[in-house]
Design a protein around this motif. Structure first.
Motif, PDB file in Angstrom:
ATOM      1  N   ALA A  74      26.137  47.282  90.894  1.00  6.71           N
ATOM      2  CA  ALA A  74      25.517  46.033  91.328  1.00  6.71           C
ATOM      3  C   ALA A  74      24.093  46.271  91.818  1.00  6.71           C
ATOM      4  CB  ALA A  74      26.361  45.397  92.431  1.00  6.71           C
ATOM      5  N   VAL A  75      23.887  47.372  92.532  1.00  5.70           N
ATOM      6  CA  VAL A  75      22.544  47.683  93.040  1.00  5.70           C
ATOM      7  C   VAL A  75      21.582  47.925  91.888  1.00  5.70           C
ATOM      8  CG1 VAL A  75      21.197  49.312  94.414  1.00  5.70           C
ATOM      9  CG2 VAL A  75      23.453  48.603  95.203  1.00  5.70           C
ATOM     10  N   VAL A  76      22.025  48.702  90.889  1.00  7.98           N
ATOM     11  CA  VAL A  76      21.161  48.986  89.736  1.00  7.98           C
ATOM     12  C   VAL A  76      20.894  47.712  88.938  1.00  7.98           C
ATOM     13  CG1 VAL A  76      21.007  50.246  87.562  1.00  7.98           C
ATOM     14  CG2 VAL A  76      21.901  51.385  89.599  1.00  7.98           C
ATOM     15  N   ALA A  77      21.952  46.913  88.726  1.00  2.23           N
ATOM     16  CA  ALA A  77      21.776  45.668  87.974  1.00  2.23           C
ATOM     17  C   ALA A  77      20.814  44.730  88.693  1.00  2.23           C
ATOM     18  CB  ALA A  77      23.127  44.989  87.764  1.00  2.23           C
ATOM     19  N   TYR A  78      20.902  44.696  90.016  1.00  2.00           N
ATOM     20  CA  TYR A  78      19.994  43.814  90.751  1.00  2.00           C
ATOM     21  C   TYR A  78      18.555  44.315  90.648  1.00  2.00           C
ATOM     22  CZ  TYR A  78      18.063  40.815  94.329  1.00  2.00           C
ATOM     23  OH  TYR A  78      17.304  39.882  94.986  1.00  2.00           O
ATOM     24  N   ALA A  79      18.365  45.635  90.677  1.00  6.39           N
ATOM     25  CA  ALA A  79      17.013  46.173  90.549  1.00  6.39           C
ATOM     26  C   ALA A  79      16.400  45.790  89.203  1.00  6.39           C
ATOM     27  CB  ALA A  79      17.035  47.692  90.709  1.00  6.39           C
ATOM     28  N   VAL A  80      17.198  45.874  88.136  1.00  6.18           N
ATOM     29  CA  VAL A  80      16.696  45.496  86.811  1.00  6.18           C
ATOM     30  C   VAL A  80      16.390  43.994  86.769  1.00  6.18           C
ATOM     31  CG1 VAL A  80      17.262  45.366  84.360  1.00  6.18           C
ATOM     32  CG2 VAL A  80      17.896  47.395  85.687  1.00  6.18           C
ATOM     33  N   ALA A  81      17.315  43.185  87.286  1.00 10.78           N
ATOM     34  CA  ALA A  81      17.081  41.739  87.318  1.00 10.78           C
ATOM     35  C   ALA A  81      15.874  41.399  88.175  1.00 10.78           C
ATOM     36  CB  ALA A  81      18.323  41.030  87.846  1.00 10.78           C
ATOM     37  N   TYR A  82      15.692  42.108  89.262  1.00 17.91           N
ATOM     38  CA  TYR A  82      14.534  41.917  90.148  1.00 17.91           C
ATOM     39  C   TYR A  82      13.240  42.141  89.370  1.00 17.91           C
ATOM     40  CZ  TYR A  82      11.723  42.556  94.441  1.00 17.91           C
ATOM     41  OH  TYR A  82      10.802  42.454  95.445  1.00 17.91           O
ATOM     42  N   GLY A  83      13.175  43.268  88.636  1.00 15.63           N
ATOM     43  CA  GLY A  83      11.962  43.569  87.884  1.00 15.63           C
ATOM     44  C   GLY A  83      11.643  42.519  86.845  1.00 15.63           C
ATOM     45  N   VAL A  84      12.668  42.075  86.110  1.00 15.66           N
ATOM     46  CA  VAL A  84      12.447  41.052  85.089  1.00 15.66           C
ATOM     47  C   VAL A  84      12.012  39.733  85.721  1.00 15.66           C
ATOM     48  CG1 VAL A  84      13.571  39.708  83.280  1.00 15.66           C
ATOM     49  CG2 VAL A  84      14.072  42.145  83.504  1.00 15.66           C
ATOM     50  N   CYS A  85      12.593  39.404  86.867  1.00 13.87           N
ATOM     51  CA  CYS A  85      12.245  38.143  87.526  1.00 13.87           C
ATOM     52  C   CYS A  85      10.810  38.154  88.046  1.00 13.87           C
ATOM     53  CB  CYS A  85      13.216  37.865  88.668  1.00 13.87           C
ATOM     54  SG  CYS A  85      14.851  37.328  88.136  1.00 13.87           S
ATOM     55  N   THR A  86      10.337  39.305  88.531  1.00 10.64           N
ATOM     56  CA  THR A  86       8.950  39.350  89.001  1.00 10.64           C
ATOM     57  C   THR A  86       7.974  39.151  87.846  1.00 10.64           C
ATOM     58  OG1 THR A  86       8.917  41.768  88.796  1.00 10.64           O
ATOM     59  CG2 THR A  86       9.483  40.842  90.950  1.00 10.64           C
ATOM     60  N   VAL A  87       8.316  39.659  86.659  1.00  9.04           N
ATOM     61  CA  VAL A  87       7.466  39.418  85.490  1.00  9.04           C
ATOM     62  C   VAL A  87       7.425  37.932  85.164  1.00  9.04           C
ATOM     63  CG1 VAL A  87       7.149  39.940  83.044  1.00  9.04           C
ATOM     64  CG2 VAL A  87       7.928  41.724  84.599  1.00  9.04           C
ATOM     65  N   ALA A  88       8.526  37.241  85.443  1.00  7.79           N
ATOM     66  CA  ALA A  88       8.612  35.799  85.184  1.00  7.79           C
ATOM     67  C   ALA A  88       8.127  34.976  86.377  1.00  7.79           C
ATOM     68  CB  ALA A  88      10.047  35.417  84.837  1.00  7.79           C
ATOM     69  N   PHE A  89       7.414  35.597  87.302  1.00  9.54           N
ATOM     70  CA  PHE A  89       6.744  34.915  88.416  1.00  9.54           C
ATOM     71  C   PHE A  89       7.703  34.387  89.480  1.00  9.54           C
ATOM     72  CE2 PHE A  89       4.169  34.172  84.539  1.00  9.54           C
ATOM     73  CZ  PHE A  89       3.073  34.963  84.874  1.00  9.54           C
ATOM     74  N   VAL A  90       8.901  34.944  89.587  1.00 12.63           N
ATOM     75  CA  VAL A  90       9.766  34.593  90.709  1.00 12.63           C
ATOM     76  C   VAL A  90       9.183  35.228  91.966  1.00 12.63           C
ATOM     77  CG1 VAL A  90      12.086  34.812  91.675  1.00 12.63           C
ATOM     78  CG2 VAL A  90      11.785  34.456  89.231  1.00 12.63           C
ATOM     79  N   PRO A  91       9.037  34.488  93.065  1.00 11.55           N
ATOM     80  CA  PRO A  91       8.440  35.044  94.281  1.00 11.55           C
ATOM     81  C   PRO A  91       9.235  36.234  94.811  1.00 11.55           C
ATOM     82  CG  PRO A  91       8.547  32.648  94.391  1.00 11.55           C
ATOM     83  CD  PRO A  91       9.345  33.049  93.199  1.00 11.55           C
ATOM     84  N   ARG A  92       8.543  37.312  95.104  1.00  7.00           N
ATOM     85  CA  ARG A  92       9.210  38.503  95.624  1.00  7.00           C
ATOM     86  C   ARG A  92       9.858  38.290  96.983  1.00  7.00           C
ATOM     87  NH1 ARG A  92       6.105  42.250  97.056  1.00  7.00           N
ATOM     88  NH2 ARG A  92       7.715  43.846  97.126  1.00  7.00           N
ATOM     89  N   PRO A  93       9.277  37.518  97.904  1.00 11.73           N
ATOM     90  CA  PRO A  93       9.986  37.311  99.180  1.00 11.73           C
ATOM     91  C   PRO A  93      11.401  36.775  98.993  1.00 11.73           C
ATOM     92  CG  PRO A  93       7.723  36.585  99.394  1.00 11.73           C
ATOM     93  CD  PRO A  93       7.920  36.928  97.949  1.00 11.73           C
ATOM     94  N   LEU A  94      11.570  35.863  98.059  1.00  9.42           N
ATOM     95  CA  LEU A  94      12.903  35.328  97.786  1.00  9.42           C
ATOM     96  C   LEU A  94      13.842  36.423  97.293  1.00  9.42           C
ATOM     97  CD1 LEU A  94      14.797  32.851  97.417  1.00  9.42           C
ATOM     98  CD2 LEU A  94      13.860  32.635  95.111  1.00  9.42           C
ATOM     99  N   LEU A  95      13.361  37.267  96.386  1.00  7.38           N
ATOM    100  CA  LEU A  95      14.180  38.349  95.862  1.00  7.38           C
ATOM    101  C   LEU A  95      14.486  39.394  96.931  1.00  7.38           C
ATOM    102  CD1 LEU A  95      12.341  38.790  92.438  1.00  7.38           C
ATOM    103  CD2 LEU A  95      14.554  37.694  92.815  1.00  7.38           C
ATOM    104  N   ASN A  96      13.534  39.641  97.815  1.00  6.03           N
ATOM    105  CA  ASN A  96      13.764  40.608  98.898  1.00  6.03           C
ATOM    106  C   ASN A  96      14.804  40.095  99.883  1.00  6.03           C
ATOM    107  OD1 ASN A  96      11.850  42.379  97.830  1.00  6.03           O
ATOM    108  ND2 ASN A  96      10.186  41.474  99.012  1.00  6.03           N
TER     109      ASN A  96
END
Length: 260
Positions: free
Chosen positions: A89-111
């Protein structure tokens, strides 16, 4: 040999038929260059700088549209899918996090979501890995698809100064950009990609400079259920103070530019 030359007084004279044969030029040898194949011309157009930049815009717009449809912010309320747990789950979230930042999802929300889902330690590791991954993807996309088209547009004094700073002092400049808020994450990624900054200094500066801000949001997400705890209050202070400092610095620089 009489049909080739006629000797008169020791002088050889070429016959008209021999002269015409000797002076004949093969067809296509003078000025006629065959047109390049259609596939080569199409490849040249598709690989041109502006075509690659258009592809980058289409990719980013598609990614942003996909994010709007799937609404990743629901992770804060619905939680992580039950099929994933532990290290996966941790690894999957890290990958999803990276893809979402490329798509302009705000990092504070992801953090915040990383802290709420995995706690402070695992959440911080996952968020930092996703930050570096997302920054690397954006940098490579910008360098491959946008640099050739955008570099000729760096004509203004401020743009040239920023490009010169990133190109000559890339690690130091990017580290300062990541430490102090004010420059959007995506904007910093693509500005670095358009400059001549190297990928390794960019990733290292991103990893080190993102630790304080990322940790503050992750801890706040992990301690959100106890808003009066010291850890939560310290995390809020670590979020608010750099933001205020960045706002003051930006305000002072703006007034200095107006004065000049």
């Amino acid at each position: 040999m009489l049909d080739a030359t006629t000797r008169s007084g020791g002088t050889a004279t070429a016959s008209p038929r021999a002269t015409a044969t000797d002076l004949a030029v093969p067809d296509g040898a003078l000025g006629h260059v065959p047109a390049p194949p259609l596939a080569a011309r199409c490849a040249r157009v598709l690989l041109s700088p502006w075509s690659r930049l258009s592809l980058l815009v289409v990719l980013l717009a598609s990614a942003a549209s996909t994010v709007l449809l799937f609404e990743p912010q629901k992770l804060l309320t619905d939680g992580w899918p039950p099929q994933l747990s532990g290290a996966a789950a941790v690894v999957a979230y890290a990958v999803a996090y990276g893809v979402c930042t490329v798509a302009f999802v705000p990092r504070p929300l992801l953090n915040l979501a990383a802290g709420a889902l995995f706690g402070a330690q695992l959440g911080l590791g996952s968020a930092l890995a996703g930050t570096v991954l997302g920054a690397g993807i954006a940098f490579c996309l910008g360098r491959a698809l946008g640099q050739d088209a955008l570099r000729p547009l760096l004509r203004g004094r401020l743009l040239k100064a920023a490009d010169r700073q990133l190109s000559r002092h890339g690690f130091r400049s990017m580290l300062a950009t990541r430490l102090f808020p004010g420059v959007p994450f995506a904007a910093a990624n693509y500005c670095a990609a358009v400059s001549r900054m190297g990928l390794l200094p960019f990733l290292l500066a991103t990893a080190l400079g993102s630790i304080p801000n990322t940790a503050a949001y992750v801890v706040a997400g992990a301690r959100a259920s106890t808003p009066t705890s010291p850890a939560f209050l310290i995390a809020l202070a670590c979020i608010a103070v750099p933001g205020l400092v960045g706002a003051v610095v930006a305000w002072r620089k703006r007034h200095r530019l107006r004065g000049h």
